[in-house]
Structures are given as C-alpha cells and as structure tokens.
Motif scaffolding. Structure first.
Motif, PDB file in Angstrom:
ATOM      1  N   GLU A 187      23.029  33.978  21.095  1.00 19.82           N
ATOM      2  CA  GLU A 187      22.140  32.586  21.402  1.00 19.82           C
ATOM      3  C   GLU A 187      20.671  32.772  20.922  1.00 19.82           C
ATOM      4  O   GLU A 187      20.048  33.940  21.031  1.00 19.82           O
ATOM      5  N   LYS A 188      20.077  31.825  20.249  1.00 20.77           N
ATOM      6  CA  LYS A 188      18.831  31.802  19.928  1.00 20.77           C
ATOM      7  C   LYS A 188      17.965  32.226  20.926  1.00 20.77           C
ATOM      8  O   LYS A 188      17.751  31.389  22.060  1.00 20.77           O
ATOM      9  N   ASP A 189      16.867  32.906  20.915  1.00 20.77           N
ATOM     10  CA  ASP A 189      15.793  33.241  21.625  1.00 20.77           C
ATOM     11  C   ASP A 189      16.225  33.951  22.924  1.00 20.77           C
ATOM     12  O   ASP A 189      15.150  34.534  23.761  1.00 20.77           O
ATOM     13  N   THR A 190      17.506  33.927  23.251  1.00 20.88           N
ATOM     14  CA  THR A 190      17.922  34.484  24.601  1.00 20.88           C
ATOM     15  C   THR A 190      18.644  35.915  24.517  1.00 20.88           C
ATOM     16  O   THR A 190      18.747  36.587  25.482  1.00 20.88           O
ATOM     17  N   PHE A 191      19.127  36.136  23.336  1.00 22.59           N
ATOM     18  CA  PHE A 191      19.821  37.298  23.002  1.00 22.59           C
ATOM     19  C   PHE A 191      20.993  37.512  23.875  1.00 22.59           C
ATOM     20  O   PHE A 191      21.645  38.492  23.896  1.00 22.59           O
ATOM     21  N   ALA A 192      21.415  36.147  24.304  1.00 22.90           N
ATOM     22  CA  ALA A 192      22.862  36.267  25.152  1.00 22.90           C
ATOM     23  C   ALA A 192      23.849  36.253  24.165  1.00 22.90           C
ATOM     24  O   ALA A 192      23.948  35.389  23.048  1.00 22.90           O
ATOM     25  N   LEU A 193      24.973  37.243  24.488  1.00 23.97           N
ATOM     26  CA  LEU A 193      26.276  37.232  23.816  1.00 23.97           C
ATOM     27  C   LEU A 193      27.108  35.876  24.365  1.00 23.97           C
ATOM     28  O   LEU A 193      26.771  35.480  25.551  1.00 23.97           O
ATOM     29  N   MET A 194      28.137  35.600  23.900  1.00 29.44           N
ATOM     30  CA  MET A 194      28.978  34.291  24.390  1.00 29.44           C
ATOM     31  C   MET A 194      29.757  34.732  25.578  1.00 29.44           C
ATOM     32  O   MET A 194      29.438  33.576  26.504  1.00 29.44           O
ATOM     33  N   GLY A 302      25.002  49.361  20.343  1.00 27.13           N
ATOM     34  CA  GLY A 302      26.111  49.088  21.105  1.00 27.13           C
ATOM     35  C   GLY A 302      25.730  49.997  22.510  1.00 27.13           C
ATOM     36  O   GLY A 302      25.843  49.468  23.465  1.00 27.13           O
ATOM     37  N   VAL A 303      25.783  51.279  22.392  1.00 28.82           N
ATOM     38  CA  VAL A 303      25.504  52.123  23.223  1.00 28.82           C
ATOM     39  C   VAL A 303      24.135  51.677  24.274  1.00 28.82           C
ATOM     40  O   VAL A 303      24.245  51.845  25.750  1.00 28.82           O
ATOM     41  N   GLU A 304      23.331  51.483  23.563  1.00 24.16           N
ATOM     42  CA  GLU A 304      22.060  51.143  24.147  1.00 24.16           C
ATOM     43  C   GLU A 304      22.049  49.780  25.192  1.00 24.16           C
ATOM     44  O   GLU A 304      21.473  49.614  26.098  1.00 24.16           O
ATOM     45  N   THR A 361      21.371  36.291  13.917  1.00 22.62           N
ATOM     46  CA  THR A 361      21.381  37.480  14.514  1.00 22.62           C
ATOM     47  C   THR A 361      20.387  38.601  14.135  1.00 22.62           C
ATOM     48  O   THR A 361      20.044  39.219  14.796  1.00 22.62           O
ATOM     49  N   ILE A 362      19.840  38.476  12.666  1.00 23.37           N
ATOM     50  CA  ILE A 362      19.025  39.552  12.439  1.00 23.37           C
ATOM     51  C   ILE A 362      17.746  39.176  13.352  1.00 23.37           C
ATOM     52  O   ILE A 362      17.050  40.378  13.897  1.00 23.37           O
ATOM     53  N   GLN A 363      17.179  37.990  13.540  1.00 23.14           N
ATOM     54  CA  GLN A 363      15.996  37.843  14.162  1.00 23.14           C
ATOM     55  C   GLN A 363      16.185  38.593  15.812  1.00 23.14           C
ATOM     56  O   GLN A 363      15.399  38.976  16.019  1.00 23.14           O
ATOM     57  N   GLN A 364      17.337  38.258  16.425  1.00 28.20           N
ATOM     58  CA  GLN A 364      17.484  38.414  17.595  1.00 28.20           C
ATOM     59  C   GLN A 364      17.389  39.800  17.690  1.00 28.20           C
ATOM     60  O   GLN A 364      16.761  40.640  18.779  1.00 28.20           O
ATOM     61  N   VAL A 365      18.333  40.490  16.806  1.00 28.44           N
ATOM     62  CA  VAL A 365      18.336  42.179  17.077  1.00 28.44           C
ATOM     63  C   VAL A 365      17.162  42.754  16.455  1.00 28.44           C
ATOM     64  O   VAL A 365      16.726  43.638  17.234  1.00 28.44           O
ATOM     65  N   ALA A 369      15.470  45.217  19.428  1.00 38.91           N
ATOM     66  CA  ALA A 369      15.382  46.490  19.057  1.00 38.91           C
ATOM     67  C   ALA A 369      13.887  46.983  19.168  1.00 38.91           C
ATOM     68  O   ALA A 369      13.697  48.367  19.427  1.00 38.91           O
ATOM     69  N   THR A 370      13.146  46.132  18.638  1.00 32.72           N
ATOM     70  CA  THR A 370      11.742  46.517  18.700  1.00 32.72           C
ATOM     71  C   THR A 370      11.012  46.658  19.916  1.00 32.72           C
ATOM     72  O   THR A 370      10.417  47.624  20.298  1.00 32.72           O
ATOM     73  N   LYS A 371      11.597  45.735  20.833  1.00 33.79           N
ATOM     74  CA  LYS A 371      11.177  45.641  22.209  1.00 33.79           C
ATOM     75  C   LYS A 371      11.586  46.840  22.872  1.00 33.79           C
ATOM     76  O   LYS A 371      11.072  47.418  23.678  1.00 33.79           O
ATOM     77  N   GLU A 372      12.925  47.211  22.808  1.00 40.23           N
ATOM     78  CA  GLU A 372      13.444  48.240  23.572  1.00 40.23           C
ATOM     79  C   GLU A 372      13.478  49.594  22.670  1.00 40.23           C
ATOM     80  O   GLU A 372      13.821  50.650  23.174  1.00 40.23           O
ATOM     81  N   GLY A 373      12.896  49.609  21.485  1.00 42.83           N
ATOM     82  CA  GLY A 373      12.636  50.795  20.823  1.00 42.83           C
ATOM     83  C   GLY A 373      13.937  51.488  20.410  1.00 42.83           C
ATOM     84  O   GLY A 373      14.111  52.710  20.449  1.00 42.83           O
ATOM     85  N   ILE A 374      14.965  50.742  19.902  1.00 44.41           N
ATOM     86  CA  ILE A 374      16.204  51.064  19.403  1.00 44.41           C
ATOM     87  C   ILE A 374      16.215  51.285  18.148  1.00 44.41           C
ATOM     88  O   ILE A 374      15.468  50.164  17.217  1.00 44.41           O
ATOM     89  N   TYR A 375      16.496  52.482  17.391  1.00 42.77           N
ATOM     90  CA  TYR A 375      16.347  52.747  16.006  1.00 42.77           C
ATOM     91  C   TYR A 375      17.135  51.858  15.082  1.00 42.77           C
ATOM     92  O   TYR A 375      18.534  52.078  15.145  1.00 42.77           O
ATOM     93  N   MET A 376      16.828  50.789  14.368  1.00 38.45           N
ATOM     94  CA  MET A 376      17.674  50.001  13.695  1.00 38.45           C
ATOM     95  C   MET A 376      16.957  49.685  12.274  1.00 38.45           C
ATOM     96  O   MET A 376      16.611  48.669  11.865  1.00 38.45           O
ATOM     97  N   PRO A 377      16.850  50.972  11.352  1.00 35.80           N
ATOM     98  CA  PRO A 377      16.098  50.804  10.137  1.00 35.80           C
ATOM     99  C   PRO A 377      16.691  49.544   9.021  1.00 35.80           C
ATOM    100  O   PRO A 377      15.681  48.978   8.670  1.00 35.80           O
TER     101      PRO A 377
END
Ligand SMILES: NC(=O)C1=CN([C@@H]2O[C@H](COP(=O)(O)OP(=O)(O)OC[C@H]3O[C@@H](n4cnc5c(N)ncnc54)[C@H](O)[C@@H]3O)[C@@H](O)[C@H]2O)C=CC1
Ligand SMILES: O=C(CO)COP(=O)(O)O
Length: 443
Positions: A187-194, A302-304, A361-365, A369-377
């Motif tokens: 979902e846009k802006d909430t990062f909610a999955l279905m 996924g793990v994070e 999805t690119i924008q959400q992730v 990832a930036t907020k949570e410090g997940i390495y997604m180059p």
C-alpha cells in the motif's frame, strides 16, 4: 471439452497445450450433482471459517500426505466450491477461468457494468486477455454485494492501490467467507502488505495469500505453471488447492504468509531493473549477477521484516523472480525496458496502461530500508535512477564498486572488518562516480 479449450488448439512446438486430458480425465464436474458442497467440502469450509482452527504448525511430511489424501477425496467426490473473484484485469480473469474450468461455481466481479455485459456476451476479456475464450460456466457481475454473499472464498485481484477500498466495500457482506489475496504489492505510504490490510479491515476473517510465477497469458495458453497458497489455515490451503489445482496449474502450500507475499511484491522491483538492463543489452553474466543479488536483497529484507529466508527459494521467491525478470510478458519488465530506452517513468506507466506494482513498491521499499538501515543497494540504485534523475551507467558502476561482501550471508555472515578497505576503494573512485552521477554529465 470446455469452450476455452476449443479455442486453444494444441501446438506443442510453441509450448501451447490443450487441456483435453484435464477435461476428460481429471475434473469431470457434474453440474447437476454439484449444487451443494459435499460433506468433505462442507467440513473444510466450516473449519476454514472458524478462527484459530488449523493454525497449528504442522509436520510438512504429514501435510503433504494429508493434502494428497484430501485432494484424492475431492477428486473422487466432485464438489462445487462457491467462489468470488474481484477484479476483472488479466490475473483475476485468468484465475476465475481456471476455477470455473475445475467445476467450481465462480462469479467474476468487474466494476464496469458495460464490461460485464460485453464479457457475458462474448465470454472474453477483450481489454486484458484479447483472443482467449473463457469457460462458459464463468459468471460475471458488477454487483459487489451479490457477488460476495454466500460464497466460500473471495479472491481479490485488484491492484494494491484499490485493495483497502475493495475490502471496505465488501465488509458489510462478510459472514463466514474466507479471503485470499492475489495482489502483489504494497500500500502506498503505509508499507502495508495485503495481508496487513485484511487484518486491519476484516480482523475476524480467515485469510491467505497466493503468489508464484504466474504470467496470466501463459496460464490462458495452458502452459504448465505452479503457484503457492500461503495461509495459517490448513483447511483454507486445501480448499484453494481444490479450487485451482489442475494438470496445468499446480498449487503448492506454505504457512509463511509474510515470505510468500513479500516474494511476489519485491520481485517487481528487480523485474524493472532487469527490463532496464535488457535495454542496455547486458550479457548473461550480468543478468545472473543481478538476479542472484536481487534474491539476496529480497531474503535479507524478508528476514528483517519477519519472513523465513528459505521461502525465497520457493516458487513465490526465486520462481517468480525468474519468470518476471526474463519475460516481456511482465509489465514490470516492460516498464524497466522503456525506462532503459530513455522514457520517463510517467510516460512509461501511461504507455503500459496496465498495473505495474513495482513502480510504487520501489518507493515503499526504498523508504523502509533507508529508515530501518536494511542494506538494499539495487533498490536504492533503481530509486536514484527513476526518482532522483541519476544516470543509470554511473549508478551501475557505483554498485559494482561497492565493498567486499560474502555471497550468501545466511551461510557466511558479512565481514564488517573490511569496511576500512572498502572506504579507501570508494574514496579512490569517488571522483569518477561524481563525474558519472547525473544525467547532465554526458553519460
Ligand atoms: N497479470 C499477471 O500476470 C499477474 C498479476 N498479479 C497481480 O494481480 C493484481 C492485479 O493485476 P492484473 O489483473 O494483472 O491488473 P490489470 O492491470 O490487468 O487489471 C487491473 C484490474 O483492476 C481493476 N481496478 C482498478 N482499480 C479498481 C478499483 N478501485 N476497484 C475495482 N477494480 C479496480 C481494473 O479495472 C482492471 O480490471 C496486481 O497486484 C498484480 O501484481 C499477480 C500474478 C500475475
Ligand atoms: O506477477 C506476475 C507473474 O508472476 C506478473 O508480473 P507483472 O505484474 O510484472 O506483469
């Protein structure tokens, strides 16, 4: 033989199969005897709709043999599951058609009244699946309430942008139905999955998500395919298998809802990257590197966020990643290809005229990832090219110069002690990066 089969004549050289065998030997729906669910099916549905039942962890070997036993019983006792499919795009139509062909009682809800009229008359979906005759038992409706009332399972195949609104609209008519998401997005802006949205909007319902390498057109051509139904509810998993499984479409089960759903959503990012790479005419080594590092990113993410990394080795992970990253049938791949050919994102989306979940999805992730410090180059690189107007070549070079890392981090964790060396290498190359970093640099 169904009308769908009449249209799809056998052509094994092109991989196009008829389902003569299915129609004649596997599913022999006897409409006259099928008005009521069988005892077995009634039991499945009853269990599926009681919260808590079927949520225990199961020994996979027992599940496999139980599924086989149940499938056999269901085959021996032709049943009539009552199903609603919401969303008349390519995937909702293809799945509804499969279920109708299996003898289920299926209604496809399409929001546009005129489209419903046209589909009823022509038994085709002219806009999204032109040229494919749909099963003549498939029913169409634009009446949402009538479609979802008195059904066993409601499948949602609307884009993620319309998912919450659709659930809100059906909420007043939910009595004991189960809900299954076919949507692959966030979902846009909430990062909610279905599944998160289902839990928000319909906290009492029994639910599942289905995902896998399922390009709709190939399914319409009866090209053998497989998918995954993930649910905490064993009865719901079995019911979905019974509804959709055939000689052309195998339905596997999982209880990792998060992992299966994330696989379907995340692979769209990399399909865009791969479409772009194809526009640059990259070699097979490069494609293999991109695909494999994409899988590493997906499973890390996924793990994070609570999924099982092993799920990404299954159909909904590597399976779907492969299918969408290698085919122009994928709309996300096509978006990437248009971007790689110099089109802007807005122009590409407009030209496609269909759903490409990866764009959101690119924008959400990227944000998550930036907020949570997940390495997604790869995701960050794609974001930089699409939304920050960075030159693709400069960004790709930067990716290649990233530090020394281990291959499969779940086998050998990254050695962060080489960070200093990495920093030195990056400093040494930063001048070149700066030169290449923006589109104005004459890339
Ligand atoms: N097409 C495929 O091969 C596959 C698609 N999916 C997923 O299924 C979902 C739907 O995709 P497609 O069917 O391919 O999309 P599509 O672009 O072919 O069709 C979308 C459909 O949703 C309808 N729609 C849009 N907004 C709506 C709203 N507010 N209320 C009701 N209906 C609305 C449109 O009218 C259209 O019928 C996506 O999340 C996609 O990722 C999953 C597997 C395969
Ligand atoms: O998810 C899909 C196939 O599994 C469809 O991919 P696209 O949405 O990119 O067409």
């Amino acid at each position: 033989m169904t009308s769908a089969n009449k249209d799809n004549t056998a052509n094994h050289s092109t991989g196009d199969f008829t389902d003569k065998t299915t129609a004649q030997t596997e599913h022999k729906p006897d409409i006259s005897n099928n008005e009521k669910p069988s005892g077995l099916l009634a039991g499945i549905i009853e269990r599926a709709t009681k919260s808590g039942v079927g949520r225990r962890k199961l020994d996979p070997s027992i599940v496999e043999s139980d599924v086989e036993k149940n499938m056999q019983k269901i085959r021996d006792n032709p049943t009539k599951l009552r199903l609603a499919f919401l969303g008349g795009g390519s995937f909702g139509t293809a799945m509804a058609n499969l279920a109708a062909r299996n003898g289920c009682d299926v209604t496809l809800w399409v929001r546009n009244k005129r489209t419903v009229k046209a589909m009823t008359k022509t038994q085709t979906n002219k806009k999204y699946l032109p040229g494919y005759k749909l099963d003549d038992r498939l029913k169409y409706s634009h009446d949402l309430a009538a479609t979802v009332k008195n059904k066993d399972i409601i499948f949602l195949a609307v884009p993620s942008s319309a998912f919450r609104e659709t659930l809100k609209n059906i909420a007043p008519f939910i009595t004991g139905q189960s809900v299954v998401s076919l949507t692959k997005g966030m979902e846009k802006d909430t990062f909610a999955l279905m599944s998160d949205i289902i839990k928000d909007e319909l906290p009492e319902v029994n639910f599942g998500v289905m995902s896998g390498p399922n390009l709709a057109i190939e399914i319409m051509k009866n090209m053998p395919s497989a998918t995954v139904i993930a649910s905490d509810s064993e009865p719901l998993r079995h019911a979905v298998q019974a509804a959709l499984h055939s000689a052309f479409f195998r339905v596997f089960a999982s209880d990792d809802v998060k992992g299966v759903e994330l696989g379907g959503a995340l692979k769209n990012i990399y399909a865009i990257a791969m479409g772009m790479a194809a526009a640059y005419d990259v070699g097979e080594n490069t494609k293999a590197m991109l695909l494999t590092r994409a899988l590493a990113e997906m499973s890390r993410f996924g793990v994070e966020t609570g999924a099982n990394p092993l799920t990404f080795l299954g159909l909904s992970g590597v399976g779907d990643l492969y299918a969408t990253c290698s085919s122009e049938l994928s709309r996300n791949f096509r978006i990437g290809n248009m971007l790689g050919s110099g089109m802007s994102i807005d122009a590409a989306v407009k030209k496609l005229g269909q759903t490409a979940e990866g764009v959101n999805t690119i924008q959400q992730v990227h944000e998550k990832a930036t907020k949570e410090g997940i390495y997604m180059p790869i995701t960050h690189a794609l974001y930089a090219v699409i939304y920050e107007d960075k030159a693709a070549l400069g960004v790709a070079l930067h990716l290649m110069e990233a530090g020394f890392r281990s291959d499969v981090e779940f086998v050998m964790p990254h050695d962060h002690s080489n960070a200093e060396l990495t920093a030195q290498i990056q400093a040494a190359t930063s001048d070149t990066d700066d030169d290449n970093a923006t589109k104005g640099s004459g890339e």
